[in-house]
Design an enzyme around this catalytic site. Structure first.
Site, PDB file in Angstrom:
ATOM      1  CD  GLU A  35      -2.872  -1.034   2.412  1.00 40.63           C
ATOM      2  OE1 GLU A  35      -3.863  -1.765   2.373  1.00 40.63           O
ATOM      3  OE2 GLU A  35      -2.595  -0.303   3.395  1.00 40.63           O
ATOM      4  CD  GLU A  80      -4.213 -10.571  -6.906  1.00 37.31           C
ATOM      5  OE1 GLU A  80      -5.299 -10.995  -6.498  1.00 37.31           O
ATOM      6  OE2 GLU A  80      -3.739  -9.471  -6.547  1.00 37.31           O
TER       7      GLU A  80
END
Length: 135
Positions: free
Chosen positions: A45, A56
């Protein structure tokens, strides 16, 4: 299936290293390249939310950095009540590097799983063939 456990163990391990100080929603992903090698990624983040990176995408980037361009298996794990599918952008990224029949295992840290495929996650995917046309 043993391949799922190997991918699941890798995704579970990398999930613990996710950087999620804002949402507290840690995600781990593992993809297996055509060579059989496993690549891992976790969400990272940023205080400016759109600048973060999905797990992913991180796993795919590791695969590409290692010189592979095709994935043959995927596993994603999150600390959620039910198995959490990849976001729309990651579905398209998976479709870029994996065929429709590539198996995708979605899991929770409590042990619930859901098996699907890239095609089931992203029917009607956008592909390079869509860009061919009148020049």
């Amino acid at each position: 299936m043993r391949w799922q456990m190997t991918l699941l163990e890798t995704a579970r391990d990398v999930r613990e290293r996710a950087y999620a100080p804002y949402s507290k929603f840690k995600v781990g992903a593992a993809v297996r390249g055509l060579s059989g090698r496993i690549y891992a990624g976790c969400n990272v983040e940023n205080v400016a939310y759109p600048e973060g990176t999905c797990a992913e995408a991180g796993a795919i980037a590791a695969m590409i950095a290692a010189g592979e361009t095709e994935l043959i298996e995927v596993c994603v794990i999150a600390g959620s009540a039910a198995p959490t599918p990849p976001c729309g952008g990651c579905r398209q990224k998976l479709a870029e590097f994996g065929k429709g029949e590539v198996p995708v295992l979605l899991a929770t840290v409590s042990g619930e799983t859901h098996s699907t495929t890239i095609a089931e996650l992203l029917p009607g995917r956008f592909a390079a063939a869509h860009m061919a046309g009148d020049a």
